[in-house]
Design a protein around this motif. Structure first.
Motif, PDB file in Angstrom:
ATOM      1  N   GLN A  29     -13.022  -5.524   2.348  1.00  0.00           N
ATOM      2  CA  GLN A  29     -12.046  -6.135   1.450  1.00  0.00           C
ATOM      3  C   GLN A  29     -10.972  -5.137   1.044  1.00  0.00           C
ATOM      4  OE1 GLN A  29     -13.002  -8.334  -2.548  1.00  0.00           O
ATOM      5  NE2 GLN A  29     -12.875  -6.161  -2.987  1.00  0.00           N
ATOM      6  N   GLU A  30     -11.368  -3.925   0.691  1.00  0.00           N
ATOM      7  CA  GLU A  30     -10.396  -2.925   0.255  1.00  0.00           C
ATOM      8  C   GLU A  30      -9.485  -2.501   1.405  1.00  0.00           C
ATOM      9  OE1 GLU A  30      -9.945  -2.158  -3.043  1.00  0.00           O
ATOM     10  OE2 GLU A  30     -11.262  -3.889  -3.027  1.00  0.00           O
ATOM     11  N   VAL A  32      -8.652  -4.537   3.930  1.00  0.00           N
ATOM     12  CA  VAL A  32      -7.761  -5.683   4.089  1.00  0.00           C
ATOM     13  C   VAL A  32      -6.620  -5.610   3.096  1.00  0.00           C
ATOM     14  CG1 VAL A  32      -7.599  -8.185   3.723  1.00  0.00           C
ATOM     15  CG2 VAL A  32      -9.453  -7.253   5.116  1.00  0.00           C
ATOM     16  N   ARG A  33      -6.945  -5.281   1.860  1.00  0.00           N
ATOM     17  CA  ARG A  33      -5.922  -5.216   0.819  1.00  0.00           C
ATOM     18  C   ARG A  33      -4.969  -4.038   1.051  1.00  0.00           C
ATOM     19  NH1 ARG A  33      -7.714  -5.728  -5.359  1.00  0.00           N
ATOM     20  NH2 ARG A  33      -9.088  -3.998  -4.748  1.00  0.00           N
ATOM     21  N   ALA A  34      -5.521  -2.877   1.404  1.00  0.00           N
ATOM     22  CA  ALA A  34      -4.690  -1.684   1.563  1.00  0.00           C
ATOM     23  C   ALA A  34      -3.774  -1.772   2.781  1.00  0.00           C
ATOM     24  CB  ALA A  34      -5.583  -0.446   1.670  1.00  0.00           C
ATOM     25  N   GLU A  35      -4.270  -2.389   3.849  1.00  0.00           N
ATOM     26  CA  GLU A  35      -3.514  -2.433   5.101  1.00  0.00           C
ATOM     27  C   GLU A  35      -2.696  -3.722   5.265  1.00  0.00           C
ATOM     28  OE1 GLU A  35      -3.236   0.013   7.227  1.00  0.00           O
ATOM     29  OE2 GLU A  35      -4.586   1.317   6.088  1.00  0.00           O
ATOM     30  N   GLY A  36      -2.824  -4.651   4.326  1.00  0.00           N
ATOM     31  CA  GLY A  36      -2.088  -5.907   4.443  1.00  0.00           C
ATOM     32  C   GLY A  36      -2.586  -6.793   5.567  1.00  0.00           C
ATOM     33  N   VAL A  37      -3.874  -6.717   5.854  1.00  0.00           N
ATOM     34  CA  VAL A  37      -4.479  -7.514   6.922  1.00  0.00           C
ATOM     35  C   VAL A  37      -4.577  -8.975   6.491  1.00  0.00           C
ATOM     36  CG1 VAL A  37      -6.641  -7.887   8.211  1.00  0.00           C
ATOM     37  CG2 VAL A  37      -5.755  -5.557   7.871  1.00  0.00           C
ATOM     38  N   ARG A  38      -4.468  -9.881   7.443  1.00  0.00           N
ATOM     39  CA  ARG A  38      -4.724 -11.305   7.213  1.00  0.00           C
ATOM     40  C   ARG A  38      -5.937 -11.690   8.046  1.00  0.00           C
ATOM     41  NH1 ARG A  38       0.619 -13.982   9.126  1.00  0.00           N
ATOM     42  NH2 ARG A  38       0.609 -12.151  10.465  1.00  0.00           N
ATOM     43  N   LEU A  39      -7.008 -12.082   7.367  1.00  0.00           N
ATOM     44  CA  LEU A  39      -8.271 -12.381   8.040  1.00  0.00           C
ATOM     45  C   LEU A  39      -8.704 -13.815   7.756  1.00  0.00           C
ATOM     46  CD1 LEU A  39     -10.847 -11.578   9.622  1.00  0.00           C
ATOM     47  CD2 LEU A  39     -11.766 -10.671   7.465  1.00  0.00           C
ATOM     48  N   HIS A  61     -19.803 -10.704  -3.752  1.00  0.00           N
ATOM     49  CA  HIS A  61     -19.339  -9.514  -4.474  1.00  0.00           C
ATOM     50  C   HIS A  61     -17.872  -9.191  -4.193  1.00  0.00           C
ATOM     51  CE1 HIS A  61     -23.401  -8.675  -5.796  1.00  0.00           C
ATOM     52  NE2 HIS A  61     -23.826  -8.812  -4.559  1.00  0.00           N
ATOM     53  N   LEU A  62     -17.156 -10.133  -3.597  1.00  0.00           N
ATOM     54  CA  LEU A  62     -15.762  -9.892  -3.273  1.00  0.00           C
ATOM     55  C   LEU A  62     -14.849 -10.389  -4.390  1.00  0.00           C
ATOM     56  CD1 LEU A  62     -15.677 -10.809   0.525  1.00  0.00           C
ATOM     57  CD2 LEU A  62     -16.188  -8.611  -0.570  1.00  0.00           C
ATOM     58  N   ASN A  63     -13.655  -9.828  -4.431  1.00  0.00           N
ATOM     59  CA  ASN A  63     -12.653 -10.205  -5.422  1.00  0.00           C
ATOM     60  C   ASN A  63     -12.065 -11.563  -5.026  1.00  0.00           C
ATOM     61  OD1 ASN A  63     -10.381 -10.507  -7.032  1.00  0.00           O
ATOM     62  ND2 ASN A  63      -9.727  -8.382  -6.829  1.00  0.00           N
ATOM     63  N   PRO A  64     -12.203 -12.596  -5.866  1.00  0.00           N
ATOM     64  CA  PRO A  64     -11.677 -13.914  -5.494  1.00  0.00           C
ATOM     65  C   PRO A  64     -10.166 -13.953  -5.336  1.00  0.00           C
ATOM     66  CG  PRO A  64     -12.400 -13.893  -7.792  1.00  0.00           C
ATOM     67  CD  PRO A  64     -12.876 -12.607  -7.180  1.00  0.00           C
ATOM     68  N   ARG A  65      -9.479 -12.921  -5.807  1.00  0.00           N
ATOM     69  CA  ARG A  65      -8.027 -12.845  -5.586  1.00  0.00           C
ATOM     70  C   ARG A  65      -7.708 -12.356  -4.182  1.00  0.00           C
ATOM     71  NH1 ARG A  65      -8.538 -11.032 -10.966  1.00  0.00           N
ATOM     72  NH2 ARG A  65      -7.434 -12.343 -12.476  1.00  0.00           N
ATOM     73  N   VAL A  66      -8.702 -11.742  -3.528  1.00  0.00           N
ATOM     74  CA  VAL A  66      -8.524 -11.258  -2.154  1.00  0.00           C
ATOM     75  C   VAL A  66      -9.196 -12.198  -1.163  1.00  0.00           C
ATOM     76  CG1 VAL A  66      -8.980  -9.361  -0.545  1.00  0.00           C
ATOM     77  CG2 VAL A  66      -8.366  -8.866  -2.929  1.00  0.00           C
ATOM     78  N   ARG A 231     -12.000   0.532   7.786  1.00  0.00           N
ATOM     79  CA  ARG A 231     -12.407   1.880   7.382  1.00  0.00           C
ATOM     80  C   ARG A 231     -12.548   1.890   5.866  1.00  0.00           C
ATOM     81  NH1 ARG A 231      -8.071   4.155   4.956  1.00  0.00           N
ATOM     82  NH2 ARG A 231      -6.022   3.211   5.411  1.00  0.00           N
ATOM     83  N   GLU A 232     -13.244   2.876   5.387  1.00  0.00           N
ATOM     84  CA  GLU A 232     -13.410   2.988   3.940  1.00  0.00           C
ATOM     85  C   GLU A 232     -12.133   3.528   3.316  1.00  0.00           C
ATOM     86  OE1 GLU A 232     -16.557   4.683   0.582  1.00  0.00           O
ATOM     87  OE2 GLU A 232     -16.872   5.100   2.718  1.00  0.00           O
ATOM     88  N   VAL A 233     -11.622   2.827   2.344  1.00  0.00           N
ATOM     89  CA  VAL A 233     -10.417   3.243   1.631  1.00  0.00           C
ATOM     90  C   VAL A 233     -10.848   3.931   0.340  1.00  0.00           C
ATOM     91  CG1 VAL A 233      -8.303   2.472   0.501  1.00  0.00           C
ATOM     92  CG2 VAL A 233      -9.085   1.333   2.592  1.00  0.00           C
ATOM     93  N   PRO A 234     -10.499   5.213   0.162  1.00  0.00           N
ATOM     94  CA  PRO A 234     -10.915   5.915  -1.061  1.00  0.00           C
ATOM     95  C   PRO A 234     -10.407   5.181  -2.303  1.00  0.00           C
ATOM     96  CG  PRO A 234     -10.014   7.462   0.550  1.00  0.00           C
ATOM     97  CD  PRO A 234      -9.715   6.086   1.062  1.00  0.00           C
TER      98      PRO A 234
END
Length: 267
Positions: A29-30, A32-39, A61-66, A231-234
C-alpha cells in the motif's frame, strides 16, 4: 500449489502466515501511494467460493483512502442504457490507489448470461470487447490482476447449508444464490467460455483452489504480492510532541451530556 485433496490448513499456521502477508500488504500500500501506482484486483468465482472473505483479509489493515472495495449493485435503468463497461470505469483507481472489485464487469459472462439477464448479442459483444477493454487499462499503466475462486459443488452446497443456519451470515444468501445449485453445469460452461475469450497475456486469469478457505486466502495474497514489483518505503520519522502546560481548562459537568449506558457492566 495444493489441490482440492490437500488437508485443511491448521488455524495456527494460517493465522501466523496471514499476519505476515498482511504486513506485506501494508508495505505494498505504501509503495502504491509513494509511486502513484494504479492497482486493480478482480475477484470472481461461484457463489460461496470465498471471494468476500479473502477481500476482507486483504483490506483489513489497509487505509480505506488508498484501498477501497467496489461491490456494485444491480444497474439502474439509466445505467442499463450506457456502454456496458461505463459504470465500472468510474470506479477505476487514480494514482496511488488500489481498487478491489468484489465481482466486476465479468457479471455479464456469468450471472447475467446464465440467468438470462442479458441477450445473446450483449453476451457475445462482451466477450469480444472485454479483452480490448482490459488491454486498454494495462496499456494506460493500470496494474490488473484477476483471480477466479474455484469451489467444488459439494463444498459450495455445504457452505450454503451453514449460511442458512447462521443468523450472522444468512444475509449472504438470496434465492438467486440457491438457484445456482441447480445450474452448476451452466455456470461451469459459462466459466470455461469466459476463460477462453478473456485469459489473455496482458491480463491473465489466476485460478485459486478454494475448498479450503484458509489456504485459498494465503495463496491468493502471496501470489498478488509476488506478482508486483513493490518495495518497502521508509516511513517518515515521527516523534510524539511534548504535552504543553495546562492553561486552566475545566471539563463541563458530566450530567450536562448524555452518555451511552454501561451495558458491559451487566455482563
Amino acid at each position: 500449489m495444493a489441490g482440492k485433496g490437500a488437508a485443511r490448513l491448521p488455524r495456527k499456521v494460517y493465522e501466523q502466515e496471514l499476519l505476515r502477508l498482511q504486513t506485506e500488504l501494508v508495505k505494498l500500500q505504501e509503495w502504491v501511494r509513494a509511486e502513484g501506482v494504479r492497482l486493480v484486483v478482480v475477484f470472481e468465482g461461484r457463489d460461496a467460493a470465498g471471494k468476500g472473505g479473502t477481500i476482507k483479509r486483504v483490506a483489513e489493515h489497509l487505509n480505506p483512502r488508498v484501498a477501497r472495495i467496489a461491490a456494485l449493485p444491480k444497474p439502474t435503468e439509466r445505467e442499463r442504457t450506457q456502454w456496458y463497461f461505463q459504470r465500472y470505469v468510474e470506479h477505476l483507481p487514480a494514482a496511488g490507489e488500489i481498487v478491489l472489485f468484489d465481482r466486476s464487469w465479468y457479471n455479464r459472462a456469468g450471472v447475467e448470461h446464465v440467468m438470462g439477464f442479458c441477450t445473446q448479442e450483449e453476451y457475445r459483444l462482451f466477450l469480444r470487447q472485454c479483452p480490448i477493454f482490459e488491454r486498454m487499462l494495462v496499456e494506460d499503466g493500470i496494474m490488473l490482476r484477476k483471480y477466479w475462486f474455484s469451489v467444488s459443488d459439494t463444498e459450495q452446497q455445504e457452505r450454503f447449508r451453514r449460511r442458512l443456519q447462521d443468523p450472522l451470515r444468512r444475509w449472504k444468501l438470496s434465492p438467486m444464490d440457491l438457484e445456482s445449485l441447480t445450474r452448476w453445469e451452466a455456470y461451469s460452461r459459462a466459466k470455461d467460455e469466459m476463460l477462453v475469450h478473456t485469459d489473455v497475456s496482458e491480463a491473465p486469469w489466476y485460478v485459486v483452489e478454494s475448498d479450503d478457505k484458509r489456504r485459498a486466502r494465503l495463496n491468493m495474497i502471496a501470489h498478488l504480492l509476488g506478482s508486483l514489483p513493490y518495495r518497502e518505503v521508509p516511513p517518515p520519522v515521527l516523534e510524539l510532541p511534548a504535552r504543553p502546560p495546562a492553561t486552566g481548562y475545566q471539563r463541563p459537568p458530566r450530567d450536562l451530556q448524555t452518555y451511552v449506558p454501561d451495558h458491559a457492566a451487566s455482563l
